[in-house]
Motif scaffolding. Structure first.
Motif, PDB file in Angstrom:
ATOM      1  N   VAL A 192       1.071  10.885   6.007  1.00  0.00           N
ATOM      2  CA  VAL A 192      -0.061  10.571   5.123  1.00  0.00           C
ATOM      3  C   VAL A 192       0.395   9.654   3.983  1.00  0.00           C
ATOM      4  CG1 VAL A 192      -1.775  11.510   3.514  1.00  0.00           C
ATOM      5  CG2 VAL A 192      -1.288  12.708   5.659  1.00  0.00           C
ATOM      6  N   ASP A 193       1.549   9.968   3.405  1.00  0.00           N
ATOM      7  CA  ASP A 193       2.095   9.109   2.349  1.00  0.00           C
ATOM      8  C   ASP A 193       2.462   7.731   2.893  1.00  0.00           C
ATOM      9  OD1 ASP A 193       1.805  11.000   0.375  1.00  0.00           O
ATOM     10  OD2 ASP A 193       3.862  11.733   0.494  1.00  0.00           O
ATOM     11  N   SER A 198       1.309   2.703  -5.100  1.00  0.00           N
ATOM     12  CA  SER A 198       2.421   3.286  -4.364  1.00  0.00           C
ATOM     13  C   SER A 198       2.564   4.779  -4.632  1.00  0.00           C
ATOM     14  CB  SER A 198       3.724   2.583  -4.751  1.00  0.00           C
ATOM     15  OG  SER A 198       4.824   3.143  -4.067  1.00  0.00           O
ATOM     16  N   ILE A 199       3.059   5.490  -3.615  1.00  0.00           N
ATOM     17  CA  ILE A 199       3.355   6.920  -3.761  1.00  0.00           C
ATOM     18  C   ILE A 199       4.843   7.135  -4.025  1.00  0.00           C
ATOM     19  CG2 ILE A 199       1.385   7.803  -2.452  1.00  0.00           C
ATOM     20  CD1 ILE A 199       4.829   7.480  -0.835  1.00  0.00           C
ATOM     21  N   LEU A 200       5.610   6.062  -4.053  1.00  0.00           N
ATOM     22  CA  LEU A 200       7.066   6.168  -4.204  1.00  0.00           C
ATOM     23  C   LEU A 200       7.468   6.375  -5.663  1.00  0.00           C
ATOM     24  CD1 LEU A 200       8.169   3.306  -1.793  1.00  0.00           C
ATOM     25  CD2 LEU A 200       8.331   5.763  -1.375  1.00  0.00           C
ATOM     26  N   GLU A 202      -2.493   5.417 -17.653  1.00  0.00           N
ATOM     27  CA  GLU A 202      -1.996   6.784 -17.802  1.00  0.00           C
ATOM     28  C   GLU A 202      -1.105   7.193 -16.623  1.00  0.00           C
ATOM     29  OE1 GLU A 202      -2.230   8.062 -20.643  1.00  0.00           O
ATOM     30  OE2 GLU A 202      -3.770   6.758 -21.465  1.00  0.00           O
ATOM     31  N   VAL A 203      -1.504   8.207 -15.831  1.00  0.00           N
ATOM     32  CA  VAL A 203      -0.668   8.705 -14.729  1.00  0.00           C
ATOM     33  C   VAL A 203      -0.350   7.612 -13.723  1.00  0.00           C
ATOM     34  CG1 VAL A 203      -0.563  10.322 -12.776  1.00  0.00           C
ATOM     35  CG2 VAL A 203      -1.458  11.083 -14.987  1.00  0.00           C
ATOM     36  N   VAL A 204      -1.320   6.723 -13.470  1.00  0.00           N
ATOM     37  CA  VAL A 204      -1.133   5.660 -12.468  1.00  0.00           C
ATOM     38  C   VAL A 204      -0.870   4.317 -13.136  1.00  0.00           C
ATOM     39  CG1 VAL A 204      -2.447   6.802 -10.668  1.00  0.00           C
ATOM     40  CG2 VAL A 204      -3.655   5.362 -12.316  1.00  0.00           C
ATOM     41  N   ASN A 220       2.865   6.282 -10.546  1.00  0.00           N
ATOM     42  CA  ASN A 220       2.596   6.190  -9.103  1.00  0.00           C
ATOM     43  C   ASN A 220       1.513   7.181  -8.723  1.00  0.00           C
ATOM     44  OD1 ASN A 220       3.990   8.836  -8.209  1.00  0.00           O
ATOM     45  ND2 ASN A 220       5.627   7.770  -9.323  1.00  0.00           N
ATOM     46  N   PHE A 221       1.157   7.189  -7.439  1.00  0.00           N
ATOM     47  CA  PHE A 221       0.051   8.010  -6.933  1.00  0.00           C
ATOM     48  C   PHE A 221       0.557   9.226  -6.147  1.00  0.00           C
ATOM     49  CE2 PHE A 221      -1.704   3.996  -7.936  1.00  0.00           C
ATOM     50  CZ  PHE A 221      -3.083   4.117  -8.070  1.00  0.00           C
ATOM     51  N   SER A 222       1.832   9.539  -6.262  1.00  0.00           N
ATOM     52  CA  SER A 222       2.444  10.563  -5.409  1.00  0.00           C
ATOM     53  C   SER A 222       1.882  11.963  -5.622  1.00  0.00           C
ATOM     54  CB  SER A 222       3.961  10.586  -5.625  1.00  0.00           C
ATOM     55  OG  SER A 222       4.263  10.902  -6.972  1.00  0.00           O
ATOM     56  N   ASP A 223       1.483  12.297  -6.838  1.00  0.00           N
ATOM     57  CA  ASP A 223       1.080  13.667  -7.137  1.00  0.00           C
ATOM     58  C   ASP A 223      -0.385  13.968  -6.838  1.00  0.00           C
ATOM     59  OD1 ASP A 223       3.637  14.397  -7.937  1.00  0.00           O
ATOM     60  OD2 ASP A 223       3.312  13.720  -9.994  1.00  0.00           O
ATOM     61  N   PHE A 224      -1.137  12.975  -6.393  1.00  0.00           N
ATOM     62  CA  PHE A 224      -2.520  13.245  -6.002  1.00  0.00           C
ATOM     63  C   PHE A 224      -2.535  14.062  -4.710  1.00  0.00           C
ATOM     64  CE2 PHE A 224      -3.378   9.717  -8.876  1.00  0.00           C
ATOM     65  CZ  PHE A 224      -4.562  10.103  -9.468  1.00  0.00           C
TER      66      PHE A 224
END
Length: 477
Positions: free
Chosen positions: A97-98, A113-115, A433-435, A440-444
């Motif tokens: 998924v990532d 990115s999720i990295l 902020e978070v993104v 990054n978008f990893s924690d969504f």
């Protein structure tokens, strides 16, 4: 619906994508990386599925707008599903998924990115990740059009479905020649940027990957700090080319054939330049104390070019900027680049048309008997064009609102949720902020990631090629 011709086109897409994977495979050989075997396996899977569909000749070659939209929608989904496999097979992004999020972000030229540690990836994976920007920027189907033996009318249905903007016209009578001209301009500008990077002392690998991201207005960086550590010269070259790749490629065609006056009369081009200059001036004054005024201009120009063209590179952590400057960046996120460019967003031409329609409506409220004809570049805006712009805008706002509500279930702050959707739907990359640019978008959650993957595809393909896949009427005989 002619399903056989659709499968034939999807087969071409998978086969061409498998061929493109030769480049990251060569990169793996050069850097002696074992993860290159993942590309060999993926190429085999792509050719195993794609070649039979290419070899099988459709019984009927009837091809209409519906087939064009479905071909584009399914083609991009198939291309992304295959393109994510090297990350998972190699174990560098073990969660599929990532990996799918990362590759859809690449192909749609989003740059989200999720990295958490980008530099931990191997060179070949970094190359493939950036190269997907270059493929997706102009569109793999535009490339396929240059080699696929189909008649002009059929090609136009595909090109309209994949090309960004409210309309797409042939540059020359033959659609195949138009595709070749577009890719020639695209390739020429890409090579020029690489050369200027090399002159500035940038390593060849960096020059290639950063250029792929600039040309495709993508923005997946190869360093954790995006472009903060590069010299002012290299950042300036990037600023200029981000701006240039946000211009309608028809303008370059006109300039190429010495129709400069016609090119300069473009209302969209003038509006695009005006918006960029205004945003740079306002942010520069707001950042006056940011390491000196000239430094403020430099970083303002970089970030404005990066955000309005939906590239997403960062020369500074603009999360720390004053609220006024960040508000301008969020505003131009929605405007986007020109139609017919590699950029995302609503497109400048649509904004100009909507503004003219608003002025006409206000004039009509004051003078009920007045008759005002709307024009764009000296030509009358047809009712059908204006209707499609209005419908697009309504769909866009509906998808945006629903996406923000769904992503907010993850319970992040409103700014993070709002700009995360804005960044993915407009194919920009970083939000706030978070993104932010260093986030990054990893924690969504997986759910939110699927929502944003849908947004990335919808944003890149101008909504309808994806929405039509969910319509029952599409699949009726």
């Amino acid at each position: 619906m002619n399903k056989s011709i659709i499968l034939h086109i999807v087969g071409w897409i998978l086969s061409v994508e498998a061929a493109f994977m030769l480049l990251p495979l060569i990169c793996a050989v050069i850097y002696q990386e074992k993860s290159g075997f993942a590309f060999l396996i993926t190429m085999g899977i792509g050719l195993l599925i794609g070649l039979p569909l290419v070899i099988y000749k459709p019984k009927s070659k009837l091809f209409f707008a519906k087939e064009g939209l479905v071909s584009v929608g399914l083609g991009w989904i198939a291309m992304s599903s295959l393109g994510a496999l090297p990350f998972t097979i190699s174990g560098e992004i073990p969660n599929y998924v990532d990996a799918l999020f990362e590759i859809i972000s690449g192909f749609t030229t989003t740059g989200s990115s999720i990295l958490k540690d980008i530099e931990a990836l191997s060179y070949c994976m970094l190359f493939w990740r950036s190269f997907t920007h270059w493929i997706g920027g102009m569109g793999i189907l535009v490339f396929v059009l240059a080699i696929l033996p189909m008649s002009g009318g059929e090609r136009m249905h595909i090109m309209r479905a994949e090309s960004p903007g409210p309309s797409i016209e042939k540059l020359v009578p033959r659609m195949r020649t138009t595709a070749k001209i577009l890719y020639s301009i695209y390739l020429g500008m890409t090579l020029l940027q690489i050369i200027l990077f090399l002159i500035g002392g940038m390593p060849l690998f960096d020059a290639l990957t950063i250029t792929f991201g600039t040309a495709g207005t993508g923005g997946l960086a190869i360093k954790n700090d995006s472009m903060l550590s590069y010299s002012p010269y290299l950042q300036t070259v990037t600023t200029v080319f981000m701006f240039l790749f946000g211009v309608n490629f028809n303008i370059y065609y006109l300039i190429l054939f010495r129709k400069i006056k016609t090119a300069l009369r473009s209302e969209e081009l003038r509006a695009y330049v005006l918006i960029v200059l205004t945003a740079i001036i306002l942010i520069s004054f707001n950042l006056g104390g940011f390491k000196g005024f000239f430094s403020s201009i430099h970083h303002a120009a970089f970030q404005v070019s990066s955000i309005i063209t939906t590239t997403g590179y960062a020369s500074v952590d603009f999360n720390t900027w004053p609220t006024f400057s960040k508000s301008i960046l969020v505003f131009i996120m929605f405007i986007g680049a020109c139609a017919g460019s590699t950029g995302g967003g609503l497109k400048v031409s649509r904004i100009v048309m909507l503004f003219k329609a608003l002025m006409k409506e206000l004039s009509f409220l004051i003078h009920k008997r007045s008759v005002k004809v709307l024009k764009f570049d000296g030509n009358k805006i047809e009712h059908e064009t204006l209707r499609s712009v209005n419908v697009f805008f309504a769909c866009y706002m509906f998808i945006f609102a629903i996406s923000v509500i769904l992503v907010s279930l993850d319970n992040y702050d409103f700014t993070s949720s709002f700009t995360a959707v804005a960044a993915t739907l407009n194919n920009i990359g970083p939000g706030l902020e978070v993104v932010g640019p260093l986030g990054n978008f990893s924690d969504f959650s997986y759910f939110s990631k699927f929502v944003m993957m849908f947004d990335m595809l919808v944003g890149r393909l101008e909504i309808f090629p994806i929405l039509i896949l969910f319509s029952p009427a599409t699949w009726k005989k």
